[in-house]
Design an enzyme around this catalytic site. Structure first.
Site, PDB file in Angstrom:
ATOM      1  N   ASP A 158       0.803  -1.220   0.000  1.00  6.49           N
ATOM      2  CA  ASP A 158       0.000   0.000   0.000  1.00  6.49           C
ATOM      3  C   ASP A 158       0.837   1.272   0.000  1.00  6.49           C
ATOM      4  O   ASP A 158       0.326   2.353  -0.231  1.00  6.49           O
ATOM      5  CB  ASP A 158      -0.846   0.029   1.288  1.00  6.49           C
ATOM      6  CG  ASP A 158      -2.245  -0.488   1.071  1.00  6.49           C
ATOM      7  OD1 ASP A 158      -2.751  -0.371  -0.055  1.00  6.49           O
ATOM      8  OD2 ASP A 158      -2.837  -0.993   2.038  1.00  6.49           O
ATOM      9  N   CYS A 159       2.085   1.127   0.346  1.00 12.84           N
ATOM     10  CA  CYS A 159       2.927   2.300   0.547  1.00 12.84           C
ATOM     11  C   CYS A 159       3.844   2.583  -0.635  1.00 12.84           C
ATOM     12  O   CYS A 159       4.614   3.536  -0.601  1.00 12.84           O
ATOM     13  CB  CYS A 159       3.736   2.128   1.826  1.00 12.84           C
ATOM     14  SG  CYS A 159       2.659   1.989   3.255  1.00 12.84           S
TER      15      CYS A 159
END
Ligand code: GLC
Ligand code: GLC
Length: 835
Positions: A497-498
């Site tokens: 997600d990052c």
């Protein structure tokens, strides 16, 4: 161990002192009604959706961390204490908390009085029980007074904790006998209430927090328990609570048991009011009567025990390693149930108001749950599929109550849809049920109505698009969303997600996941490519099973195309690259100063079959090489780092990954979830010693020896363990709700033990540590019981030499044993020798 120990036969973790390094959590509830319960009775409850139907209050990141919960105060001749230590924290003569499967039992004693609290949610019910047993272990008569306490929440948890100009004026209750009815907002649009009752007569009650606790007092010095008498307060606005007073009189050696019931009650079609202004309490009275019957509470608890025994008996094993054994036999499966039910919504780290259910998360959670209750997995798969959009992208998250996608986060995470292929194939392999593929799901951006057959239908009555349509669309979507190197585009992020390659955020208050435009982006993900290799092969095998060879081949052809891109643009020389950023620069490459090697693309490219030993040309053997690089550069005795070297500064072109200080979370932390792909990859390569060593490196049970460093619960996986760049290397965070649960179960059972469901039968192809002399396991599969005994006389890791089924020699197919599908209800002895 300083703080407790496992009680394996009872499947309990026994906490032996209350001041654990962090609050140690358990969940109660298994279907719709859930509660969090810490080892000091902290926590709260909700029905289905912890944002939209929060029943009791909790203040996160409190001081101390865990404050507020299911409290019982005792006033024994002026001495005030709690059996769970908090909130008064009076010194106890004894304390024990047993976290078990679906229940928590806390026993505390002081001054000759012992009080046992048992919290659980009966099966199939929308209520929780607090069973209280009080024992006078002294030689004198004792007349203690007990006070129950919990604080009601006004259902919509975000509003409840932010909108005090309204909430301080709307609280309402009714009291009837021992039952407190919390009816805030019932006068207007709600058709449900919360009930908090006692199964025995009470000596008093309070419903106004200001009276029970005080205005300037804390929970540890609440007024009513100290005074020893309830005031009979009726809340009007402010903060309604439920508190009962129970006056006991116990001869030496005497004991008394009773229960509190906290229930969520929906009225349905019943009349809403029994008199003007008074709510219809018919259902509430029935609930109280139900548990007031002698033996009813114990019967409900015994039923819960049988439920878990039965559920866990689907997979039990005897293993040479005690950590692996207890995780497999109880805690890992139990955690899989929690992640299946709650996704990432509500824990000590997730407040239940942020994320609902994640698309990719919930699909992965199914992998560890489908063998337990396949029917629920089926329903979930169809719900998730319905949050996909007709162009192929998916809502990244959805609310369990409404089953609708969350518009604030939206879609465009270009891995999401592929996980649907994995969950669906896992379901069909487990059950053989192809009918799921024909179920009409439809897409979140299209209008449907309920057709004549009760299913979703389009405007003209035609069935909504089937699940198979969704799977096809998912594969096609990845093929369509490819960049200049023919690798999949990444969108807002992939599994990581990052890794926000299109975000370029310089605004401190914006979300890395939603900022930035993905429309014309060229940033590509090698990890998605690896996942696609696997997903397309899964689809191909599914089509084979459906006897659709042309479709199966079509899938393989697309896979070949992707494989070519992976091997040409994804290989870095010693490992697989992670991605290409928006400017076309590689990420996870020797060319980078930091973030040279990432774990995810090694895991997925290898699992997807890239760099295989039997490949032709230069890609042959790359998988082994990549894994050796993992071993050299990412492996530590505390788990495999997500990436190295850590980013020392913020990189606007990489996003959130570089926002974390080095050594935590996606910036070079040990992100346990992706470790499991490496465990599986070692198994694929036949390296059982490494697989077990890596497995144990993140196994919570194995962390007991360094628990003051590790800090989190030793019975469930954590999302993250601080990596070696961090000053707190080895400290775990974000326990409970993590994809690690499902994936570890897959890695241990399907990788290391090698027992995996397949369309054609149950495969047994272990990849164990060479020191293991063997193991045994019982696996229920399609209704039959497989009692598997594996012997390893030659100290091998992998390779099935002989198989016997019910004493008869059985011809293994290839190096693995594919056992037949037996008639449901039968039991079979499988003897396997490695060699
Ligand atoms: C969290 C998210 C999950 C994501 C992972 C890595 O666990 O819930 O969706 O894949 O972090 O960023
Ligand atoms: C994942 C990551 C976390 C990030 C979050 C954003 O859960 O683990 O670091 O903040 O996604 O949604």
């Amino acid at each position: 161990m300083k703080y407790g120990h496992f009680d394996d036969p009872r499947r309990e973790y026994v906490v032996t002192r209350p001041d654990t390094p962090l609050p140690w959590l358990n969940y109660i509830g298994q279907e719709d009604y859930f509660g969090l319960c810490t080892n000091t009775a902290g926590g709260y409850s909700f029905w289905k959706d912890s944002r939209l139907r929060r029943l009791t209050r909790y203040r996160y990141n409190n001081v101390p961390y865990d404050l507020g919960g299911r409290y019982i105060y005792v006033n024994d001749a002026g001495t005030v204490w709690n059996p769970g230590w908090k909130p008064v924290k009076a010194e106890l003569d004894s304390y024990e908390c047993r976290h078990g499967m679906g229940y928590t039992k806390i026993t505390g004693s002081k001054g000759g009085l012992e009080i046992e609290l048992l919290f659980f949610v009966p099966l199939g019910r929308n209520e929780e029980i607090w069973k209280v047993t009080v024992r006078n272990r002294s030689k004198k008569r004792k007349s203690p007074r007990l006070f129950s306490y919990q604080e009601f929440c006004f259902y919509e948890a975000l509003n409840d904790m932010t909108n005090y100009q309204r909430t301080y004026s709307i609280g309402e209750v009714e009291v009837e006998g021992s039952a407190i009815y919390h009816k805030t907002e019932y006068r207007e649009r709600r058709n449900h209430y919360t009930l908090f009752a006692c199964t025995r007569p009470i000596a008093g009650f309070d419903t106004d927090r200001d009276i029970f606790v005080g205005i300037h007092e804390g929970l540890h010095e609440a007024r009513v328990p100290s005074s020893g008498k309830c005031a009979g307060s009726k809340a009007f606005g402010w903060n309604p609570i439920g508190a009962h007073e129970i006056d006991l009189d116990l001869a030496p050696g005497a004991e008394e048991s009773f229960a509190f019931v906290l229930a969520y009650v929906e009225q349905g079609d019943r009349p809403r009011f029994e008199k003007p202004g008074l709510i219809n309490k018919e259902l509430g009275r029935q609930i109280v009567a139900r548990y007031a019957k002698p033996g009813a509470v114990d019967a409900a608890f015994a039923e819960l025990g049988r439920f878990w025994d039965d559920l866990l008996s689907n997979f039990q094993a005897e293993l040479p390693d005690e950590h692996a054994a207890r995780m497999l036999n109880a805690w890992n499966q139990y955690q899989c149930m929690a992640t299946f039910n709650l996704s990432r919504s509500t824990s000590m780290y997730e407040t239940g108001i942020g994320r609902g259910m994640g698309f990719r998360d919930s699909n992965q959670d199914i992998l560890g749950f489908v063998h337990m209750i396949p029917a629920r997995a089926r329903e979930r798969i169809l719900d998730i599929a319905s949050t996909q959009l007709s162009d192929g992208t998916c809502y990244h998250q959805y609310q369990p109550l409404t089953k609708k996608g969350n518009a604030e986060v939206g879609g465009d995470f270009y891995d999401d849809h592929l996980w649907l292929v994995l969950s669906t194939c896992a379901y069909v392999k487990e059950t053989g049920d192809l009918s799921i593929l024909e179920e009409p799901c439809g897409y979140a951006d299209r209008e449907y109505r309920i057709g004549a057959d009760g299913r979703r239908a389009g405007a003209g009555g035609e069935p909504a698009e089937s699940l198979l349509h969704h799977l096809e669309l998912s594969i096609a979507y990845t093929m369509r969303k490819r960049g200049p190197r023919r690798l999949p585009l990444i969108g807002h992020a992939d599994w990581n997600d990052c890794l926000n390659l299109n975000c370029f955020s310089t605004e401190p208050n914006e979300s890395f996941q939603t900022a930035g435009v993905v429309g014309n982006s060229q940033a590509e993900s090698v990890m998605i490519a690896g996942l696609f290799l696997h997903a397309s092969r899964e689809m191909s095998a599914l089509y084979d099973f459906m006897k659709r060879p042309e479709d199966a081949n079509r899938m393989l052809a697309q896979r070949e195309e992707m494989l070519a891109a992976v091997e040409s643009a994804g290989w870095d020389g010693d490992w697989y690259r992670r991605a290409y950023d928006a400017a076309g620069k590689p990420i996870g490459s020797k060319e980078c100063e930091e973030g040279k090697i990432y774990i995810e693309s090694q895991g997925w490219c290898v699992l997807g079959g890239a760099g295989a030993d039997d490949a032709s040309g230069p890609s042959r053997g790359r998988a082994r090489k990549a894994m050796e690089s993992v071993h050299k550069l990412l492996f530590t005795p505390k788990g495999v780092l997500i990436q190295q070297p850590a980013y020392s500064t913020y990189h606007v072109e990489l996003g959130e990954v570089s926002s974390y200080p080095p050594g935590v979370k996606e910036n070079a932390g040990i992100f346990c979830h992706n470790n499991t792909w490496i465990h599986l990859a070692w198994c694929q390569l036949g390296h059982g010693d490494r697989a077990l060593e890596y497995y144990l490196s993140i196994c919570p049970s194995a962390k007991q020896a360094e628990i003051d460093l590790y800090r989190s619960e030793p019975y469930v996986y954590a999302q993250m363990i601080a990596g070696r760049d961090a000053p707190c290397y080895g400290e775990a965070k974000n326990s409970w709700l993590t994809g690690t649960a499902a994936w570890t179960f897959v890695a241990l059972t399907q990788g290391i033990l090698g027992i995996r469901p397949d369309y054609r039968g149950l495969v047994v192809d272990p990849c164990i540590a060479s020191a293991w002399k063997g193991f045994s396991a019982t696996r229920r599969f399609r209704g039959a019981e497989y009692k598997i005994a594996v012997k390893n006389p030659k100290g091998r890791c992998k390779g099935v030499a002989s198989v016997k089924v019910d004493g008869e020699a059985f011809d293994p197919v290839g190096a693995a044993a594919i056992l037949p599908i037996f008639p449901a209800g039968t039991s079979h002895r499988i003897e396997i020798e490695l060699g």
